[in-house]
Write a protein that holds these residues in place. Structure first.
Motif, PDB file in Angstrom:
ATOM      1  N   VAL A   1       0.833  -1.217   0.000  1.00 37.56           N
ATOM      2  CA  VAL A   1       0.000   0.000   0.000  1.00 37.56           C
ATOM      3  C   VAL A   1       0.862   1.260   0.000  1.00 37.56           C
ATOM      4  CG1 VAL A   1      -1.745   1.312   1.278  1.00 37.56           C
ATOM      5  CG2 VAL A   1      -1.911  -1.177   1.119  1.00 37.56           C
ATOM      6  N   ILE A   2       1.714   1.432   1.001  1.00 32.95           N
ATOM      7  CA  ILE A   2       2.606   2.600   1.062  1.00 32.95           C
ATOM      8  C   ILE A   2       3.979   2.148   1.549  1.00 32.95           C
ATOM      9  CG2 ILE A   2       2.965   4.924   1.986  1.00 32.95           C
ATOM     10  CD1 ILE A   2       0.032   5.090   2.659  1.00 32.95           C
ATOM     11  N   PHE A   3       4.997   2.566   0.806  1.00 27.26           N
ATOM     12  CA  PHE A   3       6.379   2.268   1.211  1.00 27.26           C
ATOM     13  C   PHE A   3       7.141   3.591   1.290  1.00 27.26           C
ATOM     14  CE2 PHE A   3      10.836   1.588   0.147  1.00 27.26           C
ATOM     15  CZ  PHE A   3      11.191   0.631   1.091  1.00 27.26           C
ATOM     16  N   ALA A   4       7.854   3.789   2.410  1.00 27.45           N
ATOM     17  CA  ALA A   4       8.633   5.015   2.577  1.00 27.45           C
ATOM     18  C   ALA A   4       9.984   4.676   3.186  1.00 27.45           C
ATOM     19  CB  ALA A   4       7.894   6.000   3.478  1.00 27.45           C
ATOM     20  N   GLU A   5      11.010   5.416   2.751  1.00 26.68           N
ATOM     21  CA  GLU A   5      12.325   5.280   3.378  1.00 26.68           C
ATOM     22  C   GLU A   5      13.021   6.640   3.393  1.00 26.68           C
ATOM     23  OE1 GLU A   5      14.815   2.546   1.336  1.00 26.68           O
ATOM     24  OE2 GLU A   5      14.602   3.518  -0.624  1.00 26.68           O
ATOM     25  N   ASN A   6      13.618   6.939   4.544  1.00 23.65           N
ATOM     26  CA  ASN A   6      14.427   8.146   4.741  1.00 23.65           C
ATOM     27  C   ASN A   6      13.654   9.450   4.454  1.00 23.65           C
ATOM     28  OD1 ASN A   6      16.685   6.558   5.397  1.00 23.65           O
ATOM     29  ND2 ASN A   6      17.207   6.337   3.227  1.00 23.65           N
ATOM     30  N   LEU A   7      12.362   9.463   4.762  1.00 22.38           N
ATOM     31  CA  LEU A   7      11.595  10.694   4.581  1.00 22.38           C
ATOM     32  C   LEU A   7      12.026  11.721   5.629  1.00 22.38           C
ATOM     33  CD1 LEU A   7       7.888   9.557   4.020  1.00 22.38           C
ATOM     34  CD2 LEU A   7       9.539  10.321   2.300  1.00 22.38           C
ATOM     35  N   ASN A   8      12.134  12.973   5.204  1.00 20.94           N
ATOM     36  CA  ASN A   8      12.389  14.048   6.160  1.00 20.94           C
ATOM     37  C   ASN A   8      11.665  15.304   5.717  1.00 20.94           C
ATOM     38  OD1 ASN A   8      14.495  15.906   4.688  1.00 20.94           O
ATOM     39  ND2 ASN A   8      15.224  13.810   4.376  1.00 20.94           N
ATOM     40  N   LYS A   9      11.304  16.136   6.701  1.00 17.60           N
ATOM     41  CA  LYS A   9      10.557  17.345   6.406  1.00 17.60           C
ATOM     42  C   LYS A   9      10.807  18.388   7.489  1.00 17.60           C
ATOM     43  CE  LYS A   9       7.515  19.878   4.198  1.00 17.60           C
ATOM     44  NZ  LYS A   9       7.786  20.376   2.830  1.00 17.60           N
ATOM     45  N   GLY A  10      10.982  19.624   7.049  1.00 14.61           N
ATOM     46  CA  GLY A  10      11.148  20.743   7.962  1.00 14.61           C
ATOM     47  C   GLY A  10      10.553  22.000   7.357  1.00 14.61           C
ATOM     48  N   PHE A  11      10.459  23.044   8.155  1.00 15.14           N
ATOM     49  CA  PHE A  11       9.920  24.320   7.689  1.00 15.14           C
ATOM     50  C   PHE A  11      10.835  25.456   8.114  1.00 15.14           C
ATOM     51  CE2 PHE A  11       6.114  21.631   7.947  1.00 15.14           C
ATOM     52  CZ  PHE A  11       5.543  21.863   6.704  1.00 15.14           C
ATOM     53  N   GLY A  12      10.874  26.508   7.286  1.00 14.79           N
ATOM     54  CA  GLY A  12      11.665  27.680   7.620  1.00 14.79           C
ATOM     55  C   GLY A  12      13.077  27.589   7.058  1.00 14.79           C
TER      56      GLY A  12
ATOM     57  N   GLU B   1      13.081  21.331  12.075  1.00 13.60           N
ATOM     58  CA  GLU B   1      13.015  19.983  11.507  1.00 13.60           C
ATOM     59  C   GLU B   1      11.905  19.208  12.202  1.00 13.60           C
ATOM     60  OE1 GLU B   1      14.623  19.002   8.952  1.00 13.60           O
ATOM     61  OE2 GLU B   1      16.032  20.672   8.775  1.00 13.60           O
ATOM     62  N   LEU B   2      10.913  18.763  11.426  1.00 14.51           N
ATOM     63  CA  LEU B   2       9.818  18.000  12.018  1.00 14.51           C
ATOM     64  C   LEU B   2      10.200  16.547  12.235  1.00 14.51           C
ATOM     65  CD1 LEU B   2       6.631  19.354  10.198  1.00 14.51           C
ATOM     66  CD2 LEU B   2       7.359  19.792  12.538  1.00 14.51           C
ATOM     67  N   PHE B   3      10.704  15.918  11.199  1.00 13.96           N
ATOM     68  CA  PHE B   3      11.120  14.517  11.327  1.00 13.96           C
ATOM     69  C   PHE B   3      12.146  14.202  10.248  1.00 13.96           C
ATOM     70  CE2 PHE B   3       6.987  14.682   9.101  1.00 13.96           C
ATOM     71  CZ  PHE B   3       7.359  14.235   7.838  1.00 13.96           C
ATOM     72  N   GLU B   4      12.908  13.128  10.471  1.00  4.58           N
ATOM     73  CA  GLU B   4      13.909  12.699   9.491  1.00  4.58           C
ATOM     74  C   GLU B   4      14.091  11.185   9.580  1.00  4.58           C
ATOM     75  OE1 GLU B   4      17.481  14.760  10.401  1.00  4.58           O
ATOM     76  OE2 GLU B   4      17.629  13.984  12.450  1.00  4.58           O
ATOM     77  N   ASN B   5      14.564  10.627   8.481  1.00  4.81           N
ATOM     78  CA  ASN B   5      14.827   9.182   8.389  1.00  4.81           C
ATOM     79  C   ASN B   5      13.606   8.335   8.732  1.00  4.81           C
ATOM     80  OD1 ASN B   5      17.541   9.709   7.720  1.00  4.81           O
ATOM     81  ND2 ASN B   5      18.101   9.835   9.884  1.00  4.81           N
ATOM     82  N   VAL B   6      12.430   8.789   8.292  1.00 11.02           N
ATOM     83  CA  VAL B   6      11.196   8.036   8.539  1.00 11.02           C
ATOM     84  C   VAL B   6      11.072   6.931   7.500  1.00 11.02           C
ATOM     85  CG1 VAL B   6       8.674   8.159   8.505  1.00 11.02           C
ATOM     86  CG2 VAL B   6       9.996   9.971   9.614  1.00 11.02           C
ATOM     87  N   ALA B   7      10.842   5.722   7.979  1.00  7.87           N
ATOM     88  CA  ALA B   7      10.729   4.578   7.070  1.00  7.87           C
ATOM     89  C   ALA B   7       9.631   3.637   7.559  1.00  7.87           C
ATOM     90  CB  ALA B   7      12.055   3.829   6.981  1.00  7.87           C
ATOM     91  N   PHE B   8       8.834   3.120   6.631  1.00 12.23           N
ATOM     92  CA  PHE B   8       7.804   2.138   6.971  1.00 12.23           C
ATOM     93  C   PHE B   8       7.345   1.435   5.700  1.00 12.23           C
ATOM     94  CE2 PHE B   8       5.925   6.416   6.863  1.00 12.23           C
ATOM     95  CZ  PHE B   8       5.079   6.294   5.768  1.00 12.23           C
ATOM     96  N   ASP B   9       6.672   0.323   5.910  1.00 12.90           N
ATOM     97  CA  ASP B   9       6.159  -0.480   4.795  1.00 12.90           C
ATOM     98  C   ASP B   9       4.770  -0.975   5.200  1.00 12.90           C
ATOM     99  OD1 ASP B   9       5.728  -2.047   2.603  1.00 12.90           O
ATOM    100  OD2 ASP B   9       7.315  -3.501   3.029  1.00 12.90           O
ATOM    101  N   ILE B  10       3.719  -0.355   4.651  1.00 10.41           N
ATOM    102  CA  ILE B  10       2.339  -0.655   5.045  1.00 10.41           C
ATOM    103  C   ILE B  10       1.704  -1.600   4.028  1.00 10.41           C
ATOM    104  CG2 ILE B  10       0.049   0.325   5.505  1.00 10.41           C
ATOM    105  CD1 ILE B  10       1.440   2.900   6.331  1.00 10.41           C
ATOM    106  N   LYS B  11       1.095  -2.674   4.519  1.00  7.17           N
ATOM    107  CA  LYS B  11       0.457  -3.677   3.669  1.00  7.17           C
ATOM    108  C   LYS B  11      -1.072  -3.539   3.740  1.00  7.17           C
ATOM    109  CE  LYS B  11       4.488  -5.583   2.803  1.00  7.17           C
ATOM    110  NZ  LYS B  11       5.131  -5.428   1.474  1.00  7.17           N
TER     111      LYS B  11
END
Length: 462
Positions: free
Chosen positions: A330-341, A348-358
């Motif tokens: 369904v959704i696969f993510a690796e090393n997601l990061n996001k910040g503002f400004g 920095e909100l988050f970094e290195n976010v990874a998951f694999d949703i079935k």
């Protein structure tokens, strides 16, 4: 001591009766939870009690010199101040005392050095200092920081304009301001909205020890059990009062329903028995029995008939259909990061976010307010771009999004039209049936979205 009471309050909108002959009293220090179905009139009642809305008839009494604070479901701050400026304005009277004491101290010092009599000035200084102590002048700044921190406002928020806050942040700020004001009666309409688990726990403990009177609306059963001493239920335009928390209320309500049903059924049996006697008397055709039948008919017509109590609400049965079955991935993510400004103001909100949703999995995203939960959801739906990392959406995956502020609703549409615009594959009958399960029955399905209560909008957005 009674601090607030209502006698025979009635409120209607046109031909629609919302509240009818509502009476109760609240003692000083009581903590009251108002419960009832969405649209039953809970917020209307609170608006009346807080003086925000007129009523058609009846009387509301509030004890003299009683201060009131009201947290609404949606806050409308009309302020160009920063968050800290808005909060510190609550204590302008303390800041004024600080200025007066500083000025007096300077004058006393000057006059003393010249050998002048400063006894009156010292007396005035002592009076101001006593008032300053009574107002918690020496610790109000630490109290501000403590409550703001408990409401998930770190120092990075202090210089932020209120106009830049989200709807949820404005609600939390309004709650923080109310708690700092410490009114005698605290009206709270859905105070648990937009609170993370930690903040909710803190609020529970704070309200338990609050010295004033609390009247709150909530659908959170556990929160009610932890915080209130009385339950007021708004049902069928009436108000029923119960002592205790939600669990005690639920049991007492069950017992009340059973007792009302026994009385109703007993009366129905008696009515049937009397009607059978009347029928037999009339069958005989004699003048004496005809008069007796007529007498019984009159007594039966004058009988104060008990209405049949409503059946308890059953479990909602609902089935979500998918147009196309998605793939297993369904959704696969690796090393997601996001910040503002940018620069020093970048967050920095988050970094290195990874998951694999079935397919078929049920995922709960938890975390403190402001850590990026909603931002992550918007990235998954391609409404925001991540600053880095890789995101892959599976085959035939479609998204449905429940927005916590219901910004995707068109207030000019009726409930039915808004549903039709979004779900064209359902027949009108299927649509009305689905709306009925969310308590939009009969004419309420054709109300404008903009006229819905704060509880009905989330119910519909679902």
């Amino acid at each position: 001591m009674i601090i607030l009471s209502a006698t025979n309050i009635t409120k209607s909108y046109g031909v629609d009766i919302i509240l009818e002959d509502v009476s109760f009293h609240v003692n000083q220090g009581d903590r009251v939870g108002i419960v009832g179905n969405n649209g039953a009139g809970k917020t209307t009642l609170m608006n009346i009690l807080s003086g925000q809305m007129p009523y058609d008839s009846g009387n509301v009494f509030i004890s003299a010199n009683t201060s009131i604070g009201y947290l609404k479901q949606s806050q409308n701050f009309d302020s160009d101040k920063t968050l800290m400026e808005e909060v510190t304005s609550i204590f302008d009277h303390i800041a004024k005392m600080e200025e007066e004491m500083a000025e007096l101290s300077h004058v006393i010092s000057e006059k003393s050095s010249k050998g002048e009599n400063v006894e009156k000035l010292l007396h005035k200084y002592d009076e101001i200092m006593e008032a300053y102590n009574r107002c918690n002048g020496y610790s109000y700044k630490s109290e501000i920081n403590g409550i703001l921190n408990s409401m998930a406002f770190t120092e990075s928020y202090y210089d932020k304009k209120i106009s830049m806050l989200s709807g949820g942040e404005k609600t939390r700020l309004a709650l923080a301001c109310l708690l700092l004001k410490k009114p005698d009666i605290l009206f709270l309409d859905e105070p648990t909205n937009h609170l993370d688990i930690g903040t909710l726990k803190w609020l529970e403990q704070y309200l338990k020890s609050y010295s004033g009177t609390i009247i709150l609306i909530s659908h959170d059963r556990y929160f009610l059990d932890q915080t209130v001493t009385h339950i007021f239920e708004v049902e069928n335009h009436k108000l029923y009062t119960y002592k205790g928390g939600y669990s005690e209320y639920a049991e007492k309500k069950r017992q009340r329903r059973e007792e009302e049903l026994r009385k109703y059924e007993g009366q129905q049996r008696e009515i049937a028995r009397q009607e059978e006697i009347i029928r037999r008397f009339k069958q005989h055709g004699t003048e004496k029995l005809a008069k007796r039948a007529q007498s019984r008919e009159k007594r039966l017509a004058q009988l104060d008939r008990i209405e049949k109590p409503d059946a308890p609400a059953g479990k909602m049965k609902i089935h979500f259909k998918q147009q196309f079955k998605s793939g297993n991935d369904v959704i696969f993510a690796e090393n997601l990061n996001k910040g503002f400004g940018f620069g020093q103001r970048r967050k920095e909100l988050f970094e290195n976010v990874a998951f694999d949703i079935k397919r078929g999995e049920r995922i709960c995203i938890v975390g403190a307010n402001g850590v990026g939960k909603t931002t992550l959801l918007k990235i998954l739906m391609n409404e925001l771009e991540p600053d880095g990392g890789r995101l892959k959406i599976g085959h035939n995956v479609q998204f449905g999004y429940y927005d916590q502020e219901q910004q995707n609703l068109n207030p000019a549409n009726t409930v039915f039209d808004e549903m039709k615009d979004s779900y064209r594959l359902y027949t009108d009958t299927e649509m009305r049936s689905l709306l009925g399960r969310f308590l939009f029955k009969n004419e309420s399905a054709f109300l404008n979205v903009g006229s819905l209560s704060g509880g009905e909008k989330p119910e519909y957005s679902f």
